[in-house]
Motif scaffolding. Structure first.
Motif, PDB file in Angstrom:
ATOM      1  N   GLN A  18      -5.426  22.159 -15.099  1.00  0.00           N
ATOM      2  CA  GLN A  18      -4.481  21.199 -15.660  1.00  0.00           C
ATOM      3  C   GLN A  18      -3.218  21.921 -16.134  1.00  0.00           C
ATOM      4  N   GLN A  19      -2.066  21.383 -15.748  1.00  0.00           N
ATOM      5  CA  GLN A  19      -0.782  21.920 -16.178  1.00  0.00           C
ATOM      6  C   GLN A  19      -0.257  21.055 -17.329  1.00  0.00           C
ATOM      7  N   ILE A  20       0.101  21.696 -18.426  1.00  0.00           N
ATOM      8  CA  ILE A  20       0.629  20.988 -19.580  1.00  0.00           C
ATOM      9  C   ILE A  20       2.064  21.441 -19.799  1.00  0.00           C
ATOM     10  N   VAL A  21       2.964  20.481 -19.751  1.00  0.00           N
ATOM     11  CA  VAL A  21       4.396  20.739 -19.871  1.00  0.00           C
ATOM     12  C   VAL A  21       4.888  20.207 -21.209  1.00  0.00           C
ATOM     13  N   ALA A  22       5.586  21.050 -21.955  1.00  0.00           N
ATOM     14  CA  ALA A  22       6.283  20.593 -23.164  1.00  0.00           C
ATOM     15  C   ALA A  22       7.685  20.215 -22.724  1.00  0.00           C
ATOM     16  N   PHE A  23       8.007  18.932 -22.810  1.00  0.00           N
ATOM     17  CA  PHE A  23       9.323  18.421 -22.422  1.00  0.00           C
ATOM     18  C   PHE A  23      10.085  18.149 -23.711  1.00  0.00           C
ATOM     19  N   THR A  24      11.032  19.019 -24.025  1.00  0.00           N
ATOM     20  CA  THR A  24      11.659  19.016 -25.334  1.00  0.00           C
ATOM     21  C   THR A  24      13.146  18.679 -25.267  1.00  0.00           C
TER      22      THR A  24
ATOM     23  N   ALA B 258       8.903  29.747 -25.472  1.00  0.00           N
ATOM     24  CA  ALA B 258       8.465  30.076 -24.108  1.00  0.00           C
ATOM     25  C   ALA B 258       8.318  31.588 -23.931  1.00  0.00           C
ATOM     26  N   ASP B 259       9.285  32.339 -24.435  1.00  0.00           N
ATOM     27  CA  ASP B 259       9.223  33.801 -24.327  1.00  0.00           C
ATOM     28  C   ASP B 259       8.002  34.351 -25.060  1.00  0.00           C
ATOM     29  N   SER B 260       7.729  33.822 -26.256  1.00  0.00           N
ATOM     30  CA  SER B 260       6.594  34.334 -27.036  1.00  0.00           C
ATOM     31  C   SER B 260       5.264  34.029 -26.354  1.00  0.00           C
ATOM     32  N   MET B 261       5.248  32.972 -25.531  1.00  0.00           N
ATOM     33  CA  MET B 261       4.022  32.595 -24.825  1.00  0.00           C
ATOM     34  C   MET B 261       3.999  33.125 -23.389  1.00  0.00           C
ATOM     35  N   ALA B 262       5.091  33.754 -22.965  1.00  0.00           N
ATOM     36  CA  ALA B 262       5.228  34.272 -21.601  1.00  0.00           C
ATOM     37  C   ALA B 262       5.016  33.161 -20.565  1.00  0.00           C
ATOM     38  N   ILE B 263       5.679  32.015 -20.816  1.00  0.00           N
ATOM     39  CA  ILE B 263       5.606  30.894 -19.875  1.00  0.00           C
ATOM     40  C   ILE B 263       7.006  30.580 -19.373  1.00  0.00           C
ATOM     41  N   PRO B 264       7.117  29.917 -18.226  1.00  0.00           N
ATOM     42  CA  PRO B 264       8.442  29.556 -17.700  1.00  0.00           C
ATOM     43  C   PRO B 264       9.193  28.605 -18.636  1.00  0.00           C
ATOM     44  N   PHE B 265      10.519  28.764 -18.643  1.00  0.00           N
ATOM     45  CA  PHE B 265      11.408  27.917 -19.436  1.00  0.00           C
ATOM     46  C   PHE B 265      12.519  27.407 -18.536  1.00  0.00           C
TER      47      PHE B 265
ATOM     48  N   LYS C 216      11.847  24.436 -37.526  1.00  0.00           N
ATOM     49  CA  LYS C 216      11.369  24.923 -36.228  1.00  0.00           C
ATOM     50  C   LYS C 216       9.853  24.832 -36.151  1.00  0.00           C
ATOM     51  N   ILE C 217       9.370  24.325 -35.018  1.00  0.00           N
ATOM     52  CA  ILE C 217       7.945  24.210 -34.767  1.00  0.00           C
ATOM     53  C   ILE C 217       7.438  25.572 -34.272  1.00  0.00           C
ATOM     54  N   SER C 218       6.357  26.018 -34.826  1.00  0.00           N
ATOM     55  CA  SER C 218       5.777  27.313 -34.468  1.00  0.00           C
ATOM     56  C   SER C 218       5.290  27.320 -33.018  1.00  0.00           C
ATOM     57  N   SER C 219       5.444  28.465 -32.393  1.00  0.00           N
ATOM     58  CA  SER C 219       4.920  28.615 -31.027  1.00  0.00           C
ATOM     59  C   SER C 219       3.407  28.437 -31.008  1.00  0.00           C
ATOM     60  N   GLU C 220       2.750  28.654 -32.148  1.00  0.00           N
ATOM     61  CA  GLU C 220       1.298  28.490 -32.219  1.00  0.00           C
ATOM     62  C   GLU C 220       0.874  27.045 -31.939  1.00  0.00           C
ATOM     63  N   VAL C 221       1.717  26.098 -32.274  1.00  0.00           N
ATOM     64  CA  VAL C 221       1.419  24.691 -31.976  1.00  0.00           C
ATOM     65  C   VAL C 221       1.384  24.495 -30.454  1.00  0.00           C
TER      66      VAL C 221
ATOM     67  N   LEU D  76      -1.788  23.612 -27.868  1.00  0.00           N
ATOM     68  CA  LEU D  76      -1.772  22.509 -26.900  1.00  0.00           C
ATOM     69  C   LEU D  76      -2.055  22.990 -25.481  1.00  0.00           C
ATOM     70  N   GLY D  77      -1.974  24.289 -25.258  1.00  0.00           N
ATOM     71  CA  GLY D  77      -2.204  24.834 -23.916  1.00  0.00           C
ATOM     72  C   GLY D  77      -1.005  24.697 -23.000  1.00  0.00           C
ATOM     73  N   VAL D  78       0.187  24.643 -23.577  1.00  0.00           N
ATOM     74  CA  VAL D  78       1.419  24.458 -22.795  1.00  0.00           C
ATOM     75  C   VAL D  78       1.588  25.621 -21.816  1.00  0.00           C
TER      76      VAL D  78
END
Length: 179
Positions: free
Chosen positions: A3-9, A154-161, A95-100, A104-106
């Motif tokens: 499952q892919q989870i996208v944070a659309f912000t 995104a950088d802290s989680m090493a995910i695409p932005f 600011k919302i923490s990257s931990e949130v 969520l598994g973003v």
């Protein structure tokens, strides 16, 4: 199935839900909103979601994760969470923490941007919501702060932005289907 989870912000009034309605005509995904997830976990009425911005931020983020667990369809290949990386309580941007987002598994972070005048018009035109109003220069500043924080998450989680505008619906659809 993975499952892919996208944070659309993006900031309030940028048109995230409108963009995602157009995207839904191109690809299948489960669309959830941050406010509705918090409201679900709080067992609050959907119309109470604007008042949520004034509640305790840490409590809201815990409820967001809890609401996501309750609402997420495990059979959906793509889940798009329509929400914020900064919360405007009328006095400051928190600011919302990257931990949130990690909880969520973003796996992808997307930030929607538009002209401040359009954001202002969207906020004024949506009488179903109660949001702070600001001049264009402040909205532009808020959008920049939101973008920079989304990039940092995104950088802290090493995910695409990705940064998108309202003209990028088809490009985002192709990108998400290719993942």
């Amino acid at each position: 199935m993975s499952q892919q989870i996208v944070a659309f912000t993006g900031i309030s009034g940028v048109g995230k839900t409108t963009f995602l309605r157009r995207l839904a005509k191109l690809i299948d995904f489960q669309h959830v909103t941050g406010g509705s997830l918090i409201a679900a976990a709080r067992e609050a009425a959907p119309e109470a979601r604007d008042a949520i911005r004034y509640a305790d931020l840490d409590d809201n983020q815990r409820l967001l994760v809890q609401g996501f667990a309750l609402t997420r369809d495990p059979n959906s290949e793509l889940v798009v969470m329509d929400g914020h990386v900064v919360i405007d309580d009328g006095q400051e941007l928190a600011k919302i923490s990257s931990e949130v987002f990690r909880a969520l598994g973003v796996s992808v972070m997307v930030h929607l941007e538009t002209e401040p005048e359009r954001i202002s018009a969207n906020r004024e035109g949506d009488t179903s919501r109660s949001r702070p109003t600001y001049p264009s220069d402040i909205l532009l500043q808020h959008q920049l702060i939101s973008r920079l924080h989304a990039q940092a998450v995104a950088d802290s989680m090493a995910i695409p932005f990705y940064i998108v505008t309202h003209n990028d619906t088809e490009q985002l659809a192709r990108l998400l289907v290719a993942k």
